[in-house]
Design a protein around this motif. Structure first.
Motif, short mmCIF file in Angstrom:
data_model
loop_
_atom_site.label_atom_id
_atom_site.label_comp_id
_atom_site.label_asym_id
_atom_site.label_seq_id
_atom_site.Cartn_x
_atom_site.Cartn_y
_atom_site.Cartn_z
N ILE A 136 2.87 26.22 5.52
CA ILE A 136 4.41 26.63 5.55
C ILE A 136 5.22 25.65 5.41
O ILE A 136 5.08 24.47 5.58
CB ILE A 136 4.58 27.07 7.27
CG1 ILE A 136 3.60 28.20 7.73
CG2 ILE A 136 6.08 27.58 7.53
CD1 ILE A 136 4.56 29.67 7.65
N ARG B 247 4.44 29.75 2.04
CA ARG B 247 5.76 30.54 2.48
C ARG B 247 6.62 29.58 3.48
O ARG B 247 6.14 28.73 3.91
CB ARG B 247 5.11 31.96 3.15
CG ARG B 247 4.33 31.74 4.55
CD ARG B 247 4.11 33.04 5.01
NE ARG B 247 5.38 33.56 5.69
CZ ARG B 247 5.44 34.82 6.04
NH1 ARG B 247 4.25 35.75 5.94
NH2 ARG B 247 6.40 35.41 6.30
N SER C 261 9.30 29.00 6.37
CA SER C 261 9.29 29.50 7.89
C SER C 261 10.24 30.51 8.11
O SER C 261 10.18 30.98 9.41
CB SER C 261 9.25 28.39 8.66
OG SER C 261 10.67 27.72 8.62
N VAL D 147 7.78 27.39 13.11
CA VAL D 147 6.53 27.49 12.61
C VAL D 147 5.30 27.99 13.15
O VAL D 147 4.41 28.81 12.61
CB VAL D 147 6.16 26.14 11.90
CG1 VAL D 147 4.78 26.00 11.43
CG2 VAL D 147 7.39 25.54 10.94
N GLU E 260 5.66 32.07 13.14
CA GLU E 260 5.54 32.24 12.04
C GLU E 260 3.97 32.48 11.66
O GLU E 260 3.63 33.37 10.95
CB GLU E 260 6.18 31.37 10.95
CG GLU E 260 6.23 31.93 9.61
CD GLU E 260 7.17 32.94 9.47
OE1 GLU E 260 8.17 33.08 10.14
OE2 GLU E 260 6.84 33.69 8.52
#
Lengths: 279, 300
Positions: free
Chosen positions: B205, B243, B245, B250, B253
């Protein structure tokens, strides 16, 4: 299992012990060895008297790159017939300190094999710095192979046991190596039975745990006498002709070790046999 | 199979769990972790040790005078009686499993029971604890046990939600990758648990390319690719996802991503540090413990 073994090439022309040890480990588990050569160029720091010209700096870089390339070629020639898949990797340290660049590579290896830091050699400083950063920042175990030492099959392994998280990690990280030992000595130096540390029967719990992993284990209590813990452990290893030592590293910080002296540094500088350290 | 040595790598040498430690943190959240520990013990033919601590508060002298000896002795007696009942009940529940599940009573004088459990962790392969769901009355103590075990145990900690019915090793796992010592350790500590996984997804992330001079935040040219290649050498089928966040933290996610992809295990670095005899957990680690609905393996 050690599938990926990293060997930082830090003192050219001086030793092949770590690389040969890495190959021996890879042979056992069907693993892969990466020898890492770094291109390290000092940062162009602007000084009061003005910095380097771009021209000088680019020449510095060019020279470092050429040095590294010729080192890569020499290693590739030397290990062309290696018995395991072996890669000579070249990496640009870029803005990183060289020991940190090695650490980045170590995080996706199972173990890192490096040289020891004998007191009387100039390279000891580099080796010690690298060892310290690898141990504290890579999250991986570090196998230190002193000059002249080899990985042996069978034989006796010695665990320097203390009831600390570092020692617990070292023991577990060493399992793939301990499997190849005929016998394992759990050495406790001047242990005091205590519910906050060693427990009622020092070494017995970790020995029972290792026995469940299928190892032949014996607990041995040693007195420190007038020497240090590290000395007592190394002396035992020498007496029984051990082929591997396993120890936690830097349970106290390097700074405190510097002030107070410490087992990690003593083991690192004094060892005659390979030592697996974890933090 | 193996061209490079005399030993045959394979099942016999796959990393094993032999000893699993299950500290009995509290009654309300014990079942999820217990089921998980038993399922893992079965998968590896391992041994489970349940620790039931006698928890007697320290007799603290205060400005208003301490506790009378008599009262303290009664508290002590009560705690022992409660502990004996718990041990008897847990032993009865596991009577059929014979030596595989051991219930041990521990009593620590002048030491928090979680710190005692951390000592036991050092000779185990894995520690299993409950998660700490947001708003749950037991979350505070659960976080405190978790922190002690993570920071002081030296062994990986598997946090299992109460409602979770773990019945075997995960078929799909998610590695929350960051270029840190903790994440590297977690990935390696997780290898035994990934034995039966069909797919391992490496998720990075907000991965930045490049990194600091001290090797921090150094994801490399292609974030996640190096650790994926390494896992592939361990025989795992790996895919990499990177990807941003978005608006969430985080931890949220990653848990959401795990839910969408059907992962049954998250593997993550656990962050925190010792402050004198206390510890402070990292923000993301705490959030993971609060928001996850699947098991997470943490290493410090």
């Amino acid at each position: 299992m050690f599938k990926d073994i990293l060997v930082p090439d830090i003192s050219p022309g001086c030793e092949h012990g770590p690389a040969d040890a890495a190959i021996a480990l890879a042979e056992r588990d069907g693993g892969h060895v990466a020898l890492l050569v770094l291109v390290d160029v000092p940062e162009p720091l602007p000084g009061q008297w003005a910095g380097m010209t771009a021209d000088v700096y680019s020449r510095l870089h060019q020279e470092a790159l050429e040095r590294a390339r010729s080192r890569v070629n020499a290693l590739r020639t030397r290990y062309a017939q290696a018995s395991v898949p072996l890669e000579v990797r070249i990496a640009n340290a870029g803005a990183m300190y060289p020991q940190n660049a090695v650490t980045v590579h170590a995080r996706h290896a199972d173990i890192c094999v490096t040289t020891s830091a004998p007191r009387d050699r100039l390279e000891a400083v580099i080796a010690h710095d690298l060892f310290h950063d690898l141990l504290l920042q890579s999250g991986r175990p570090v196998l230190v192979v002193p000059d002249g030492a080899k990985i042996v099959d069978g034989g006796r392994a010695v665990i320097a046991w203390k009831p600390t998280r570092e020692a617990a990690r070292a023991v577990h990280d060493a399992l793939p190596l301990l499997r190849h030992a005929e016998a394992v000595d759990v050495v406790v130096v001047d242990p005091e039975p205590d519910e906050k540390g060693y427990g009622q029967d020092p070494g017995a719990d970790i020995a029972a745990h290792l026995a469940r992993h299928g190892l032949r284990v014996e607990v041995i209590a040693k007195p420190r006498m007038n020497f240090s813990t590290a000395y007592a452990v190394l002396e035992h290893a020498r007496t029984v002709g051990a082929g591997l030592l396993v120890a936690g590293g830097y349970g106290r910080s390097r700074f405190r070790e510097f002030l107070l002296g410490g087992a990690t540094r003593e083991l690192l500088q004094g060892t005659h046999l390979p030592v697996l350290f974890s933090h | 199979m193996n061209d490079h040595g005399t030993r045959q790598p394979g099942i016999a040498h796959h990393p094993m769990l032999r000893d699993i430690l299950l500290p009995w943190v509290n009654e309300a959240s014990g079942r999820g972790p217990l089921r998980a520990a038993r399922a893992l013990a079965e998968a590896f033919d391992a041994h489970v040790r349940i620790l039931a601590a006698v928890d007697v508060p320290m007799p603290m002298p205060t400005d208003w005078g301490g506790m009378s000896y008599d009262l303290y002795a009664r508290m002590h007696e009560d705690a022992h009686a409660r502990n004996a009942a718990l041990v008897a009940r847990l032993r009865e529940a596991h009577a059929r499993e014979g030596a595989r599940v051991e219930v041990r009573s521990t009593e620590s004088i002048a030491m928090h029971p979680a710190a005692t459990a951390a000592l036991h962790a050092r000779h185990a392969d894995l520690v299993v604890v409950p998660t700490a769901p947001m708003g749950d009355a037991q979350s505070g103590p659960a976080l405190s046990w978790f922190g002690d075990l993570l920071i002081h145990g030296g062994r990986p900690v598997l946090a299992v939600p109460e409602g979770m019915n773990v019945d075997g090793l995960p078929r799909r796992a998610l590695v929350a990758w960051k270029p840190t010592a903790q994440a590297a350790r977690a990935v390696h500590d997780a290898l035994p648990l990934l034995r039966d996984a069909d797919t391992v997804e490496v998720l990075a992330i907000d991965a930045a390319i490049g990194g600091g001079a001290d090797g921090s935040n150094a994801y490399g040219e292609e974030p996640g690719a190096d650790i994926a290649a390494h896992l592939a050498r361990h025989g795992l089928d790996v895919q990499v996802t990177t990807r941003p966040s978005m608006d969430f933290s985080v931890a949220h996610e990653i848990v959401k991503h795990a839910g969408r992809s059907g992962a049954q295990l998250i593997v993550a670095g656990g962050y925190g540090h010792s402050r004198l005899r206390e510890f402070a957990l990292g923000g993301a680690t705490r959030e993971f413990m609060q928001c996850t609905d699947i098991p997470i393996l943490f290493s410090h």
